[in-house]
Design a protein around this motif. Structure first.
Motif, PDB file in Angstrom:
ATOM      1  N   GLY A  18      -9.824  -9.861 -11.620  1.00  0.00           N
ATOM      2  CA  GLY A  18      -9.403 -11.056 -10.894  1.00  0.00           C
ATOM      3  C   GLY A  18      -7.952 -10.921 -10.472  1.00  0.00           C
ATOM      4  O   GLY A  18      -7.103 -10.513 -11.256  1.00  0.00           O
ATOM      5  N   LEU A  19      -7.688 -11.251  -9.201  1.00  0.00           N
ATOM      6  CA  LEU A  19      -6.330 -11.082  -8.651  1.00  0.00           C
ATOM      7  C   LEU A  19      -5.801 -12.403  -8.111  1.00  0.00           C
ATOM      8  O   LEU A  19      -5.235 -12.463  -7.025  1.00  0.00           O
ATOM      9  CB  LEU A  19      -6.334 -10.014  -7.552  1.00  0.00           C
ATOM     10  N   GLY A  20      -5.988 -13.467  -8.873  1.00  0.00           N
ATOM     11  CA  GLY A  20      -5.463 -14.774  -8.493  1.00  0.00           C
ATOM     12  C   GLY A  20      -4.100 -14.997  -9.108  1.00  0.00           C
ATOM     13  O   GLY A  20      -3.260 -14.105  -9.148  1.00  0.00           O
ATOM     14  N   GLY A  21      -3.883 -16.224  -9.603  1.00  0.00           N
ATOM     15  CA  GLY A  21      -2.580 -16.566 -10.164  1.00  0.00           C
ATOM     16  C   GLY A  21      -2.208 -15.706 -11.354  1.00  0.00           C
ATOM     17  O   GLY A  21      -1.040 -15.343 -11.534  1.00  0.00           O
ATOM     18  N   LEU A  22      -3.182 -15.380 -12.186  1.00  0.00           N
ATOM     19  CA  LEU A  22      -2.907 -14.498 -13.319  1.00  0.00           C
ATOM     20  C   LEU A  22      -2.824 -13.045 -12.860  1.00  0.00           C
ATOM     21  O   LEU A  22      -1.795 -12.386 -13.019  1.00  0.00           O
ATOM     22  CB  LEU A  22      -4.005 -14.651 -14.383  1.00  0.00           C
TER      23      LEU A  22
END
Lengths: 203, 70
Positions: A18-22
């Motif tokens: 996952g390459l979102g906010g985290l």
């Protein structure tokens, strides 16, 4: 940096799910740390609403997050060894794409996806450490976000209760606090592998 | 009959007997099974096996709950 630490980081492989906010922020931190290789996976494209907390820029709206992250990380370190996968992660894909990782960072948004990744890594791999996050929405309350070692192979970051929802937004500062807890826990695991003494002051 | 489970490090006594399975325990605790990773005595239990996992007196159960946001 001490040569032994440098060597240990250089030989490390970290998966980022996952390459979102985290994930976009964990990837920046680990690239600056010069972790040997990062394997990035996300199925999504950059949207305007992501820019309040995720490490992307307005001219990247519409690009795959994997492509945008690869561009940004290579600006930090053109020599970085990076592998990107534009894919929606399933248990099977987690096991194949992240094969050979020392640590996997769980950077999803949805609670059931977090569950799926952590269960898959703990039940289907041997020796891989997973660093997961639960409870980071809102703002303030920095010191309620903690890093806890649940077991040899599971580290959990967050305040465990603050889910995102109506009236509880995801914000750059608090997501950032959690992301950097996560990156710092990964650094500790990787450097700890070198047998260098480190702070064991955890519950 | 009194029975005890250690849940996330805290002893919990069940006066009316233990919930028979992990699924039943989660229902009593009002926890959505889709958002929890469970370990019993240090071993992970996959979610697909929650309903068949029988609980016994003195088991140590770790329930790692996830909330959304990332």
């Amino acid at each position: 940096m001490m040569p032994q630490i440098f060597h240990e980081l250089k030989s490390a492989v970290v998966g980022i799910a996952g390459l979102g906010g985290l994930g976009s922020n964990v990837a920046v931190s680990l690239t600056r740390l010069k972790v040997g290789k990062l394997i990035l996976a996300d199925f999504d494209a950059v949207e305007e609403s992501n820019l309040n907390r995720q490490n992307y820029f307005p001219d990247q709206i519409g690009q795959h997050k994997v492509d945008a992250s690869l561009t940004n990380l290579r600006r930090i370190n053109p020599e970085a060894d990076l592998e990107g996968h534009k894919v929606r992660l399933t248990p099977e894909k987690i096991l194949t794409l992240f094969d050979g990782c020392d640590v996997i960072a769980e950077c999803f948004d949805r609670a059931d996806q977090k569950q799926m990744l952590v269960e898959t890594v703990l039940s289907k791999t041997k020796g891989v450490v997973v660093v997961s996050v639960s409870g980071l929405a809102g703002y303030g309350r920095s010191n309620e976000i903690v890093t806890r070692r649940i077991s040899d192979r599971l580290i959990l970051v967050g305040d465990t209760v603050s889910g995102a929802g109506p009236g509880v937004p995801l914000t750059a500062p608090r997501v950032g606090v959690a992301a950097y807890h996560q990156a710092n826990a990964i650094a500790e695991v990787l450097i700890g592998n070198a047998g260098i003494s480190h702070d064991k002051n955890r519950e | 009959m009194n029975a005890t489970l250690k849940i996330n490090g805290t002893e919990k006594t069940f006066d009316q007997g233990l919930p028979s399975t992990l699924t039943e325990l989660l229902a009593q605790l009002e926890i959505n099974a889709a958002t929890v990773v469970a370990e019993i005595n240090g071993d992970i239990v996959e979610r697909k096996n929650f309903a068949q996992t029988e609980l016994k007196d003195q088991m140590a159960i770790e329930l790692i709950r996830f909330v959304g946001g990332g």
